[in-house]
Design an enzyme around this catalytic site. Structure first.
Site, PDB file in Angstrom:
ATOM      1  N   LYS A 133       0.813  -1.225   0.000  1.00 50.79           N
ATOM      2  CA  LYS A 133       0.000   0.000   0.000  1.00 50.79           C
ATOM      3  C   LYS A 133       0.837   1.261   0.000  1.00 50.79           C
ATOM      4  O   LYS A 133       0.320   2.356  -0.192  1.00 50.79           O
ATOM      5  CB  LYS A 133      -0.907   0.033   1.259  1.00 50.79           C
ATOM      6  CG  LYS A 133      -1.918  -1.078   1.328  1.00 50.79           C
ATOM      7  CD  LYS A 133      -2.897  -0.784   2.480  1.00 50.79           C
ATOM      8  CE  LYS A 133      -3.647  -2.028   2.921  1.00 50.79           C
ATOM      9  NZ  LYS A 133      -4.185  -1.933   4.274  1.00 50.79           N
ATOM     10  N   LYS A 213      -9.794 -13.529   1.502  1.00 55.11           N
ATOM     11  CA  LYS A 213     -10.338 -13.435   2.865  1.00 55.11           C
ATOM     12  C   LYS A 213     -11.599 -12.565   2.881  1.00 55.11           C
ATOM     13  O   LYS A 213     -11.675 -11.589   2.129  1.00 55.11           O
ATOM     14  CB  LYS A 213      -9.249 -12.791   3.738  1.00 55.11           C
ATOM     15  CG  LYS A 213      -9.556 -12.790   5.198  1.00 55.11           C
ATOM     16  CD  LYS A 213      -8.375 -12.252   5.997  1.00 55.11           C
ATOM     17  CE  LYS A 213      -8.225 -10.762   5.866  1.00 55.11           C
ATOM     18  NZ  LYS A 213      -7.567 -10.116   6.995  1.00 55.11           N
ATOM     19  N   LYS A 216     -13.533  -6.868   6.429  1.00 57.62           N
ATOM     20  CA  LYS A 216     -14.502  -5.859   6.874  1.00 57.62           C
ATOM     21  C   LYS A 216     -14.370  -4.549   6.119  1.00 57.62           C
ATOM     22  O   LYS A 216     -15.298  -3.757   6.050  1.00 57.62           O
ATOM     23  CB  LYS A 216     -14.392  -5.637   8.388  1.00 57.62           C
ATOM     24  CG  LYS A 216     -13.063  -5.087   8.859  1.00 57.62           C
ATOM     25  CD  LYS A 216     -13.122  -4.759  10.340  1.00 57.62           C
ATOM     26  CE  LYS A 216     -11.958  -5.340  11.117  1.00 57.62           C
ATOM     27  NZ  LYS A 216     -10.618  -4.993  10.660  1.00 57.62           N
TER      28      LYS A 216
HETATM   29  N1  AQP Z   1     -11.978 -13.676   7.075  1.00 62.47           N
HETATM   30  C1  AQP Z   1     -11.482 -13.919   8.258  1.00 62.47           C
HETATM   31  N2  AQP Z   1     -11.498 -15.166   8.764  1.00 62.47           N
HETATM   32  C2  AQP Z   1     -10.994 -15.416  10.000  1.00 62.47           C
HETATM   33  N3  AQP Z   1     -10.484 -14.468  10.799  1.00 62.47           N
HETATM   34  C3  AQP Z   1     -10.464 -13.222  10.346  1.00 62.47           C
HETATM   35  N4  AQP Z   1     -10.036 -12.061  10.873  1.00 62.47           N
HETATM   36  C4  AQP Z   1     -10.232 -11.074   9.993  1.00 62.47           C
HETATM   37  N5  AQP Z   1     -10.815 -11.531   8.878  1.00 62.47           N
HETATM   38  C5  AQP Z   1     -10.958 -12.870   9.064  1.00 62.47           C
HETATM   39  C6  AQP Z   1      -9.456 -11.916  12.199  1.00 62.47           C
HETATM   40  O1  AQP Z   1     -10.091 -10.786  12.801  1.00 62.47           O
HETATM   41  C7  AQP Z   1      -9.129  -9.970  13.461  1.00 62.47           C
HETATM   42  C8  AQP Z   1      -9.172  -8.597  12.807  1.00 62.47           C
HETATM   43  O2  AQP Z   1      -7.947  -7.995  12.774  1.00 62.47           O
HETATM   44  P1  AQP Z   1      -7.714  -6.578  12.074  1.00 62.47           P
HETATM   45  O3  AQP Z   1      -8.808  -5.670  12.432  1.00 62.47           O
HETATM   46  O4  AQP Z   1      -6.326  -6.187  12.444  1.00 62.47           O
HETATM   47  O5  AQP Z   1      -7.826  -6.751  10.566  1.00 62.47           O
HETATM   48  P2  AQP Z   1      -7.481  -7.809   9.527  1.00 62.47           P
HETATM   49  O6  AQP Z   1      -6.794  -8.984  10.114  1.00 62.47           O
HETATM   50  O7  AQP Z   1      -6.812  -7.154   8.377  1.00 62.47           O
HETATM   51  O8  AQP Z   1      -8.960  -8.256   9.152  1.00 62.47           O
HETATM   52  P3  AQP Z   1     -10.058  -7.630   8.212  1.00 62.47           P
HETATM   53  O9  AQP Z   1     -11.364  -7.846   8.896  1.00 62.47           O
HETATM   54  O10 AQP Z   1      -9.908  -8.197   6.872  1.00 62.47           O
HETATM   55  O11 AQP Z   1      -9.812  -6.090   8.159  1.00 62.47           O
HETATM   56  P4  AQP Z   1      -9.387  -5.171   6.956  1.00 62.47           P
HETATM   57  O12 AQP Z   1     -10.435  -5.347   5.924  1.00 62.47           O
HETATM   58  O13 AQP Z   1      -9.366  -3.811   7.551  1.00 62.47           O
HETATM   59  O14 AQP Z   1      -8.023  -5.616   6.513  1.00 62.47           O
HETATM   60  C9  AQP Z   1      -7.802 -10.702  13.340  1.00 62.47           C
HETATM   61  O15 AQP Z   1      -7.626 -11.499  14.498  1.00 62.47           O
HETATM   62  C10 AQP Z   1      -7.978 -11.564  12.113  1.00 62.47           C
HETATM   63  O16 AQP Z   1      -7.171 -12.741  12.135  1.00 62.47           O
END
Ligand code: AQP
Length: 346
Positions: A133, A213, A216
């Protein structure tokens, strides 16, 4: 330092002994970069709740991490409170777990700065997220330095192990490297955590892009992303449209049948069974989708009900977060003090 305080080396040794004697600690955060998904629930929140009586948990809403890329302040405010509400609605209990908003504990930022003076530009530029990024003229400096904030998030709570998903390995390795360098160059200050891959949870994929994945930060109406606050009808519609394949054979094979296997993984995670075993109970894709919908709805509706109650009393939610922040500040303070002392700050 006053005469009654132990010298630094003794304080550190005492902290280390305390760390060995108390229940294991776990620290984890979720960034309010979107409305939480089924993946966040199964991969993170539900596990926080399941372990909360056997571990001392520090769970935070990582609002500072949400500012490393462009964001809307009003939306961040709203998502921070929504995420906090979901932490409690999912079952985190302030009697067992410390739940707080990261920016309410200034020690995170203070220690992050001290760690920026320990980390090297070379190692930060090798971080995959920065490579993906970063590199644009308007890339925020915080995107470059946030692994130091992440290291501070971990080191302040003196956890022995950090359970991480595959994409976080590099951050925990950096945290370990920086902590070890700090301990070597200044004074033995930090408990250096180990990476714990054994505790990995199910990874939920996007229903329409089953090799990616479920995230969110996808657009709010993304049809392949089930949100924890989606209505049962919306959940039903999204799962009904999930991508499968034309084999018409119910088997668990994430390589050749990723869409179907994702649905089986979701059922398996909810029912605590193996996905191979789950697959044997179905003869059609329609049955898998129906069962997956029923399990997800049944799991999320009680959480949504509790969330609705909490959302009606925002004052109560804020006071729960105030209590969590006070506990987190008290836990983090001695570690920050040791780091400041070690670096020669008077
Ligand atoms: N799809 C997923 N399946 C299982 N676990 C998941 N986690 C996220 N997506 C999944 C777990 O949720 C926590 C969120 O951590 P984060 O907020 O640091 O963001 P991330 O890991 O980058 O997850 P996201 O939801 O996909 O956020 P964005 O879209 O902002 O990048 C972690 O414990 C992760 O393992």
């Amino acid at each position: 330092m006053t005469m009654t305080e132990p010298p630094l080396a003794t304080a550190e040794a005492t902290a280390r002994l305390d760390a060995l004697l108390r229940p294991p600690r776990v620290v984890s955060g979720i960034t309010p970069s979107g409305s939480l998904t089924l993946g966040n629930y199964l991969g993170a929140l539900r596990r926080f709740v399941d372990g909360q009586t056997s571990q001392q948990g520090f769970f935070f809403i990582a609002d500072l991490h949400a500012t490393t890329t462009e964001h809307d302040p009003a939306r961040l405010r709203e998502l921070t409170l929504e995420t906090a509400g979901l932490f409690f609605a999912a079952g985190l209990d302030a009697r067992y777990s410390t739940v707080f908003v990261q920016s309410h504990v200034p020690a995170h930022v203070e220690l992050a700065y001290l760690l920026e003076s320990t980390a090297y530009v070379g190692e930060l530029s090798r971080m995959i997220q920065f490579k993906e990024k970063g590199g644009r003229p308007r890339t925020r400096a915080s995107l470059f330095t946030y692994p130091c904030l992440m290291a501070a998030d971990i080191l302040l709570y003196e956890t022995q192990t950090v359970p991480v998903g595959g994409d976080q390995d590099q951050h925990v390795e950096l945290c370990r490297d920086v902590a070890q360098r700090f301990n070597r160059e200044y004074a033995d200050t930090f408990v250096v955590p180990r990476l714990d891959k054994a505790a990995l949870a199910a990874r939920v994929a996007d229903l329409l892009l089953p090799t990616s994945k479920m995230s969110k930060s996808a657009p709010p109406a993304a049809p392949g992303v089930v949100r924890m606050l989606d209505s049962p009808d919306t959940i039903r519609r999204k799962i009904a449209r999930a991508v499968t394949d034309s084999r018409a054979q119910v088997r668990y094979d994430p390589v050749t049948q990723p869409g179907l296997s994702n649905l089986l993984d979701i059922i398996a995670a909810i029912t605590h069974q193996s996905p191979h075993h789950v697959a044997t109970g179905f003869s059609s894709y329609a049955d898998v989708k129906r069962s997956c919908t029923d399990h997800v709805v049944e799991m999320l509706v009680p959480v949504q009900r509790r969330y609705a109650e909490l959302a009606r009393d925002r004052g109560h939610l804020v006071s729960l977060l105030d209590t969590g922040a006070a506990e987190a500040r008290a836990t983090a303070a001695p570690v920050l003090t040791r780091a400041r002392d070690a670096m020669g700050l008077v």
